[in-house]
Write an enzyme that holds these catalytic residues in place. Structure first.
Site, PDB file in Angstrom:
ATOM      1  CG  ASP A 125      20.719 -35.885  23.630  1.00  0.00           C
ATOM      2  OD1 ASP A 125      20.350 -34.839  23.069  1.00  0.00           O
ATOM      3  OD2 ASP A 125      21.604 -36.626  23.184  1.00  0.00           O
ATOM      4  CG  ASN A 175      29.550 -26.887  24.099  1.00  0.00           C
ATOM      5  OD1 ASN A 175      30.526 -26.258  23.718  1.00  0.00           O
ATOM      6  ND2 ASN A 175      28.756 -26.410  25.017  1.00  0.00           N
ATOM      7  CB  CYS A 221      25.479 -31.387  27.250  1.00  0.00           C
ATOM      8  SG  CYS A 221      25.759 -30.208  25.915  1.00  0.00           S
ATOM      9  CB  CYS A 242      21.030 -29.297  22.659  1.00  0.00           C
ATOM     10  SG  CYS A 242      20.916 -29.824  20.943  1.00  0.00           S
ATOM     11  NE  ARG A 243      21.816 -32.570  26.779  1.00  0.00           N
ATOM     12  CZ  ARG A 243      22.253 -33.805  26.998  1.00  0.00           C
ATOM     13  NH1 ARG A 243      21.736 -34.504  27.992  1.00  0.00           N
ATOM     14  NH2 ARG A 243      23.192 -34.320  26.233  1.00  0.00           N
ATOM     15  CB  SER A 244      26.319 -27.465  28.107  1.00  0.00           C
ATOM     16  OG  SER A 244      26.914 -27.648  26.859  1.00  0.00           O
TER      17      SER A 244
HETATM   18  P1  4NP Z   1      23.673 -31.720  23.589  1.00  0.00           P
HETATM   19  O1  4NP Z   1      22.790 -32.470  22.485  1.00  0.00           O
HETATM   20  O2  4NP Z   1      24.577 -32.768  24.188  1.00  0.00           O
HETATM   21  O3  4NP Z   1      22.666 -31.213  24.550  1.00  0.00           O
HETATM   22  O4  4NP Z   1      24.426 -30.635  22.846  1.00  0.00           O
HETATM   23  C1  4NP Z   1      23.332 -33.219  21.446  1.00  0.00           C
HETATM   24  C2  4NP Z   1      23.843 -32.602  20.330  1.00  0.00           C
HETATM   25  C3  4NP Z   1      24.335 -33.363  19.289  1.00  0.00           C
HETATM   26  C4  4NP Z   1      24.334 -34.748  19.384  1.00  0.00           C
HETATM   27  C5  4NP Z   1      23.823 -35.369  20.503  1.00  0.00           C
HETATM   28  C6  4NP Z   1      23.324 -34.603  21.554  1.00  0.00           C
HETATM   29  N1  4NP Z   1      24.829 -35.532  18.308  1.00  0.00           N
HETATM   30  O5  4NP Z   1      24.752 -36.770  18.393  1.00  0.00           O
HETATM   31  O6  4NP Z   1      25.335 -34.960  17.333  1.00  0.00           O
END
Ligand code: 4NP
Length: 158
Positions: free
Chosen positions: A124, A11, A8, A13-15
Site C-alpha cells: 500500500d 481504489n 485494492c 492508488c494501486r488498482s
Molecule cells: P489503495 O491505497 O488501496 O492502493 O487505493 C489506499 C488509499 C487510501 C487509503 C488506504 C490505501 N486510505 O486509508 O484512505
C-alpha cells in the site's frame, strides 16, 4: 468479453494504476475488444474520487490514461468478472469475506504474476513517499504483462 477486475483498499492508488497499465497493454496488443478491465476498492473510503495525485503523476510519466473514479467492490462484480486480482493479502481476505461461502475460483494475488514476486504483495503506497509509487508502478507493469500472457494462453487468444 473476458473481464478483469483489479482490487485494492481505497481504489485510488494501486488498482486504478493497474487498470491504466493493463488498458495500455490491451491496446498495444489489439486485445481491447476481447478483454476488458476495471478496478474497485474493498472500502468505501474514496467512492467517486479521482485517483491519488501521485498515481496520476506516475501515470502521466508513463503515458498512461488514468480516468477511473473510485468505487466499492460489490457482490455483483463476482458474477461477471473472470479474473479478480487483489493487490495484497488483506484485500484478498476482504474479497473472500464479501463473497462469504459462495465459491469463486478466479481470485488471485497480483504478484502471483510477477516474475520478481517479493513477498507476494503490492504494498500500500498511500502512506509512502513518491518513490513508493515508482516501485508500485514497476511491480504492476511486470505483473500485468504476465497476467495478459496467462489470459492469452488460457483463452487461446494468440
Ligand atoms: P489503495 O491505497 O488501496 O492502493 O487505493 C489506499 C488509499 C487510501 C487509503 C488506504 C490505501 N486510505 O486509508 O484512505
Amino acid at each position: 468479453m473476458i473481464s478483469v477486475l483489479f482490487v485494492c483498499l481505497g481504489n485510488i492508488c494501486r488498482s486504478p494504476l493497474a487498470e491504466a497499465i493493463f488498458n495500455k497493454l490491451l491496446a498495444e496488443n489489439n486485445l481491447q475488444y476481447q478483454i476488458t478491465c476495471d478496478s474497485a476498492g474493498t472500502s468505501d473510503y474514496h467512492i467517486g474520487e479521482k485517483p491519488d495525485l501521485r498515481s496520476i503523476d506516475i501515470a502521466a510519466k508513463n503515458n498512461l490514461v488514468i480516468d477511473h473514479l473510485g468505487r466499492q467492490l460489490t457482490i455483483d462484480d463476482f458474477s461477471h468478472c473472470d479474473y479478480i486480482i487483489a493487490m495484497d493479502k488483506s484485500n484478498e481476505q476482504n474479497i473472500r469475506k464479501l463473497l462469504d461461502s459462495r465459491k469463486h475460483t478466479h481470485i488471485y494475488l497480483m504478484r502471483k504474476f510477477d516474475d520478481q514476486p517479493g513477498d507476494g504483495e503490492v504494498p500500500d503506497p498511500y502512506w509512502s513517499a513518491e518513490d513508493g509509487f515508482v516501485l508500485v508502478h514497476d511491480m504492476l507493469l511486470r505483473s500485468c504483462k504476465n497476467l495478459l500472457k496467462t489470459i492469452i494462453r488460457e483463452h487461446h487468444l494468440a
